[in-house]
Design a protein around this motif. Sequence first.
Motif, PDB file in Angstrom:
ATOM      1  N   VAL A 100       0.833  -1.206   0.000  1.00 35.19           N
ATOM      2  CA  VAL A 100       0.000   0.000   0.000  1.00 35.19           C
ATOM      3  C   VAL A 100       0.866   1.253   0.000  1.00 35.19           C
ATOM      4  O   VAL A 100       0.688   2.157  -0.830  1.00 35.19           O
ATOM      5  CB  VAL A 100      -0.939   0.009   1.220  1.00 35.19           C
ATOM      6  CG1 VAL A 100      -1.724   1.317   1.277  1.00 35.19           C
ATOM      7  CG2 VAL A 100      -1.883  -1.189   1.169  1.00 35.19           C
ATOM      8  N   PHE A 101       1.811   1.313   0.927  1.00 40.33           N
ATOM      9  CA  PHE A 101       2.631   2.522   1.052  1.00 40.33           C
ATOM     10  C   PHE A 101       3.671   2.624  -0.059  1.00 40.33           C
ATOM     11  O   PHE A 101       4.196   3.702  -0.322  1.00 40.33           O
ATOM     12  CB  PHE A 101       3.286   2.570   2.434  1.00 40.33           C
ATOM     13  CG  PHE A 101       2.364   3.066   3.500  1.00 40.33           C
ATOM     14  CD1 PHE A 101       2.348   4.399   3.870  1.00 40.33           C
ATOM     15  CD2 PHE A 101       1.476   2.195   4.116  1.00 40.33           C
ATOM     16  CE1 PHE A 101       1.473   4.861   4.841  1.00 40.33           C
ATOM     17  CE2 PHE A 101       0.602   2.644   5.088  1.00 40.33           C
ATOM     18  CZ  PHE A 101       0.592   3.983   5.453  1.00 40.33           C
ATOM     19  N   GLY A 102       3.980   1.498  -0.717  1.00 39.14           N
ATOM     20  CA  GLY A 102       4.855   1.566  -1.878  1.00 39.14           C
ATOM     21  C   GLY A 102       4.162   2.233  -3.046  1.00 39.14           C
ATOM     22  O   GLY A 102       4.708   3.119  -3.700  1.00 39.14           O
ATOM     23  N   TRP A 159      12.193   2.962   0.100  1.00 41.16           N
ATOM     24  CA  TRP A 159      12.592   2.458  -1.212  1.00 41.16           C
ATOM     25  C   TRP A 159      12.068   3.325  -2.352  1.00 41.16           C
ATOM     26  O   TRP A 159      12.696   3.427  -3.404  1.00 41.16           O
ATOM     27  CB  TRP A 159      12.133   1.008  -1.380  1.00 41.16           C
ATOM     28  CG  TRP A 159      13.083   0.043  -0.751  1.00 41.16           C
ATOM     29  CD1 TRP A 159      12.898  -0.678   0.382  1.00 41.16           C
ATOM     30  CD2 TRP A 159      14.398  -0.279  -1.211  1.00 41.16           C
ATOM     31  NE1 TRP A 159      14.015  -1.437   0.664  1.00 41.16           N
ATOM     32  CE2 TRP A 159      14.952  -1.212  -0.299  1.00 41.16           C
ATOM     33  CE3 TRP A 159      15.161   0.129  -2.292  1.00 41.16           C
ATOM     34  CZ2 TRP A 159      16.233  -1.743  -0.452  1.00 41.16           C
ATOM     35  CZ3 TRP A 159      16.446  -0.398  -2.449  1.00 41.16           C
ATOM     36  CH2 TRP A 159      16.965  -1.323  -1.538  1.00 41.16           C
ATOM     37  N   THR A 160      10.923   3.963  -2.143  1.00 42.70           N
ATOM     38  CA  THR A 160      10.436   4.865  -3.182  1.00 42.70           C
ATOM     39  C   THR A 160      11.347   6.080  -3.290  1.00 42.70           C
ATOM     40  O   THR A 160      11.685   6.529  -4.392  1.00 42.70           O
ATOM     41  CB  THR A 160       8.998   5.315  -2.887  1.00 42.70           C
ATOM     42  OG1 THR A 160       8.176   4.158  -2.711  1.00 42.70           O
ATOM     43  CG2 THR A 160       8.441   6.134  -4.042  1.00 42.70           C
ATOM     44  N   SER A 418       9.310   9.573 -12.020  1.00 41.12           N
ATOM     45  CA  SER A 418      10.169   8.495 -11.513  1.00 41.12           C
ATOM     46  C   SER A 418       9.709   8.041 -10.136  1.00 41.12           C
ATOM     47  O   SER A 418       9.693   6.845  -9.838  1.00 41.12           O
ATOM     48  CB  SER A 418      11.623   8.974 -11.448  1.00 41.12           C
ATOM     49  OG  SER A 418      12.119   9.245 -12.744  1.00 41.12           O
ATOM     50  N   ALA A 419       9.338   8.999  -9.275  1.00 40.64           N
ATOM     51  CA  ALA A 419       8.846   8.647  -7.942  1.00 40.64           C
ATOM     52  C   ALA A 419       7.603   7.772  -8.043  1.00 40.64           C
ATOM     53  O   ALA A 419       7.445   6.794  -7.298  1.00 40.64           O
ATOM     54  CB  ALA A 419       8.543   9.909  -7.135  1.00 40.64           C
ATOM     55  N   LYS A 426       7.631  -0.747  -6.204  1.00 38.83           N
ATOM     56  CA  LYS A 426       7.806  -1.278  -4.858  1.00 38.83           C
ATOM     57  C   LYS A 426       6.486  -1.792  -4.287  1.00 38.83           C
ATOM     58  O   LYS A 426       6.462  -2.783  -3.545  1.00 38.83           O
ATOM     59  CB  LYS A 426       8.396  -0.207  -3.947  1.00 38.83           C
ATOM     60  CG  LYS A 426       9.753   0.337  -4.397  1.00 38.83           C
ATOM     61  CD  LYS A 426      10.785  -0.744  -4.673  1.00 38.83           C
ATOM     62  CE  LYS A 426      11.229  -1.524  -3.470  1.00 38.83           C
ATOM     63  NZ  LYS A 426      12.348  -2.444  -3.781  1.00 38.83           N
ATOM     64  N   GLY A 427       5.381  -1.108  -4.615  1.00 31.50           N
ATOM     65  CA  GLY A 427       4.091  -1.562  -4.112  1.00 31.50           C
ATOM     66  C   GLY A 427       3.697  -2.908  -4.680  1.00 31.50           C
ATOM     67  O   GLY A 427       3.284  -3.822  -3.947  1.00 31.50           O
TER      68      GLY A 427
END
Length: 503
Positions: A100-102, A159-160, A418-419, A426-427
């Motif tokens: 979720v947070f990724g 990681w993001t 990119s973000a 990552k998510g």
Amino acid sequence: MSADKETMRTTDEHVAPAEYNNASFDATALPSGWKYRQRRIFGWAIPWYASPKVQLLMVAFVCFMCPGMFNALGGLGGGGKTDAELADNMNTALYSCFAVFGIFGGTFVNKLGVKWTLAFGGVGYCLYAISLLVSVHANVAGFNLFAGAWLGICAGLLWTAQGTIMISYPNEKQKGKYFAWFWAIFNMGAVIGGLIPLGQNINVKTNKTVSDGTYIGFIVLMAIGALLAVFLCNASDVIREDGSRVILMKNPSWKSELAGLWETLRFEPFVVLLFPMFFVSNWFYIYQQNAVNGAYFDTRTKALNSLLYWLAQIFAAAIWGYLLDVQGVRRSTRAKITWVVLFILTFAIWGGGYKFEQRYTRQTVDIKLHPDWKAFDWSDSGYVGPMFLYIFYGFYDAAWQASIYWFMGALSNSGRRSANYVGFYKGIQSCGAAIVNNLDARKLSFEREFISNWVLLAVSLVFAAPVIFLKIRDHIDVEEDLAGTDETLADILPADHPEKVGA
């Protein structure tokens, strides 16, 4: 071509990182202040503090201390414990929150900035290791699950932010090299982390939980890494060696950033075909670390295998990263070659893995069912083959991750996009990891775990082929990257650029 378009094209020749002539930038045009002060040490010119190289180096050391040590701990199988069930449950909670947070991590990075997102993200790693240490001496399942979930939130943000820096700070000719530098330093953390349990368990020829000192060593290093992130610069302060800046959204709001997730997909809808590669990119860790290293080998051999696995990643990152940036071959051609090589490696390495997997089952290595089972030691005959297989597993992991980052970086140079790309990566990656951790906790057979890896890896490459063969171009025009932001061309021009000087 219109006059306006021709003017923009001429501007691209100076602004676009792939084309700008570094030698033409006068470093004296940098802003004043300590962040842009240049120094020489033993005759070597040291980049200014707010340069992409220095910032990448700092992020690499944050990841060296935090996720690098986490990888070393995970590389022992089961978080260093003989029974992987607790670590599987913790990691299911971890990757569920990470997913979720990724996905929304890009929103946080763009709103809060890379520095504070990274600093907050580093905190969870230390708590995770603390909970494992406590679990050795007491039943604290609730604390363990909370630590796993909290790390999922923190890791999604860390990681993001890391991925944003790695694929948006360098110019188009350096994205593979930046990955190589980062991945080598980051995995050196896992290598050094692997030396801790190897040194402390050098004489342990049984399969047992690692010592308290091993966990304490990880905890201290992880805490240092979280603190180091505070000293980073934000993306708005970073100036490249050619004088250009990272493309960002001015004064982003939570609403604009949530809308930016959709805008990113609208900008390049084909990116969804990379999602299967994202999904499987952490799937294979569970099989490799738990079903191979954690189940089959004794404590000291697990530590050695983990060390060799992460060393292989360092060499693979260096080789892969630099080959991705070879300038004698067009970028679109390099992308196609990368896909073909990955496809070949998938069948060569995992084909060897299938032969090894047939040696044992989950039941035959369960000491509760077979108390006479003797874990494999490096002194036993026949160790060399499995050792090299595990090394190649590490090599393959670095090649897979490097390719994904490079593909994303080839789709855009924009820090904002990119973000969001990295957030999706990552998510979705964490969603896959949460599922496979849960399956492992439910005691899915090692054979089925293995087959799921091989099939998912091969199928994901087939899905990714249209993006890689049709959408990766030799250069991304700067006006495309500015679309969807309120940044203007003048905001990212080098200070000495004629378009800006004449404005």
